[in-house]
Design a protein around this motif. Structure first.
Motif, PDB file in Angstrom:
ATOM      1  N   GLU A 110       0.852  -1.192   0.000  1.00 47.38           N
ATOM      2  CA  GLU A 110       0.000   0.000   0.000  1.00 47.38           C
ATOM      3  C   GLU A 110       0.892   1.248   0.000  1.00 47.38           C
ATOM      4  O   GLU A 110       1.709   1.441   0.892  1.00 47.38           O
ATOM      5  CB  GLU A 110      -0.902  -0.027   1.231  1.00 47.38           C
ATOM      6  N   THR A 214      -4.652  -6.188   5.805  1.00 46.51           N
ATOM      7  CA  THR A 214      -3.568  -5.224   6.051  1.00 46.51           C
ATOM      8  C   THR A 214      -3.133  -5.165   7.505  1.00 46.51           C
ATOM      9  O   THR A 214      -2.168  -4.484   7.825  1.00 46.51           O
ATOM     10  CB  THR A 214      -4.006  -3.818   5.617  1.00 46.51           C
ATOM     11  N   ASP A 241      -5.826   3.296  10.669  1.00 47.63           N
ATOM     12  CA  ASP A 241      -6.458   3.557   9.371  1.00 47.63           C
ATOM     13  C   ASP A 241      -7.670   4.447   9.585  1.00 47.63           C
ATOM     14  O   ASP A 241      -8.764   3.985   9.839  1.00 47.63           O
ATOM     15  CB  ASP A 241      -6.863   2.222   8.718  1.00 47.63           C
TER      16      ASP A 241
END
Length: 275
Positions: A110, A214, A241
């Motif tokens: 990412e 993730t 996040d």
């Protein structure tokens, strides 16, 4: 070890000659402003290490009148298909390279996370430099004094420099929130739904870590998602996040903590996580 110590002393002496570090909102290798949050993350990294950092479109009056008071920061991006590689380079007003960091690397897929991790690794070159801006007049006085055959009290000299710096350099807060391009007015965030500072340690709610592609998501007993965590290359350190605020969750000793920016400062909250 001797070489690194000598390098640190020389680098420190050179950087102390400059009052500001200028961070561009768009680096020459990128076609958009703040690509992958490179500008905000670099400003955060430099402020964290004690530097007085400004964006290139918000120069203070003394720097606008004398561009040589500051160093211009640049990112050398040597990334390949599978690895992000970044080096921080500082140049003076004549384009002469004054400082170059180590190359930071990350293999996270990412981009946003990968570029942040690579910058964090490159930023370790600034740790321990003990930057203190010394105006030109003070440097000249010290050099003149050094030529005289007298005993100099280094302790008093350091105290004098520190007092001058406190008066001349604007204090900045080393938090990711302070480096944002957007308005810094308080915004609603899911962080408030996690534990609050007023709760006593025994009242902290237990959160359960559920694996994701993730990293993890932390849920309460409902189950309701409270936080989403992204893995980093460092064990027991996760990025939060969240689109509103920047923060991280990390383990210290046997306890987990959530650290994030709020207003002009930062907050630290203890979490009880069961993996």
């Amino acid at each position: 070890m001797v070489f690194l110590l000598g390098f640190g002393v020389v680098a420190n002496a050179q950087l102390n000659n400059y009052k500001y570090i200028i961070v561009p909102k768009k680096f020459k290798d990128y076609n958009v402003e703040n690509k992958h949050q490179t500008s905000t993350n670099l400003k955060f990294l430099l402020v964290k290490n004690g530097f007085n950092v400004v964006y290139n479109d918000r120069l203070p009056e003394d720097l606008a009148d004398n561009r040589c008071l500051g160093l211009l920061a640049d990112l050398q991006d040597d990334s390949s298909m599978f690895t992000t590689k970044l080096t921080v380079v500082l140049r003076d007003c004549k384009g002469v390279e004054i400082f170059r960091s180590r190359e930071g690397r990350s293999k996270t897929k990412e981009y946003k996370v990968s570029y942040r991790e690579a910058l964090m690794e490159a930023g370790t070159s600034f740790e321990g430099l003990n930057y203190e801006y010394t105006p030109k007049q003070e440097r000249a006085e010290k050099e003149t004094a050094a030529e005289k055959p007298i005993v100099v009290s280094f302790k008093n000299d350091v105290k004098s420099v520190e007092d001058t710096v406190k008066q001349s350099v604007v204090k900045q807060v080393a938090t990711p929130e302070e480096q944002s391009f957007e308005s810094k007015e308080p915004k609603t965030s899911s962080f408030k739904k996690a534990v609050t500072a007023e709760k006593a340690p025994e009242a902290i709610e237990l959160l359960y870590a559920q694996p994701t592609e993730t990293g993890y998501q932390l849920v309460d007993s409902s189950p309701k998602v409270i936080l989403k965590l992204i893995k980093t290359s460092v064990d027991n350190i996760f990025l939060v996040d969240d689109e509103v605020k920047n923060g991280m969750v990390y383990k210290k000793g046997e306890k987990w903590y959530l650290e994030y920016a709020e207003g002009s400062g930062k907050k630290l909250e203890e979490l009880h996580i069961k993996f």
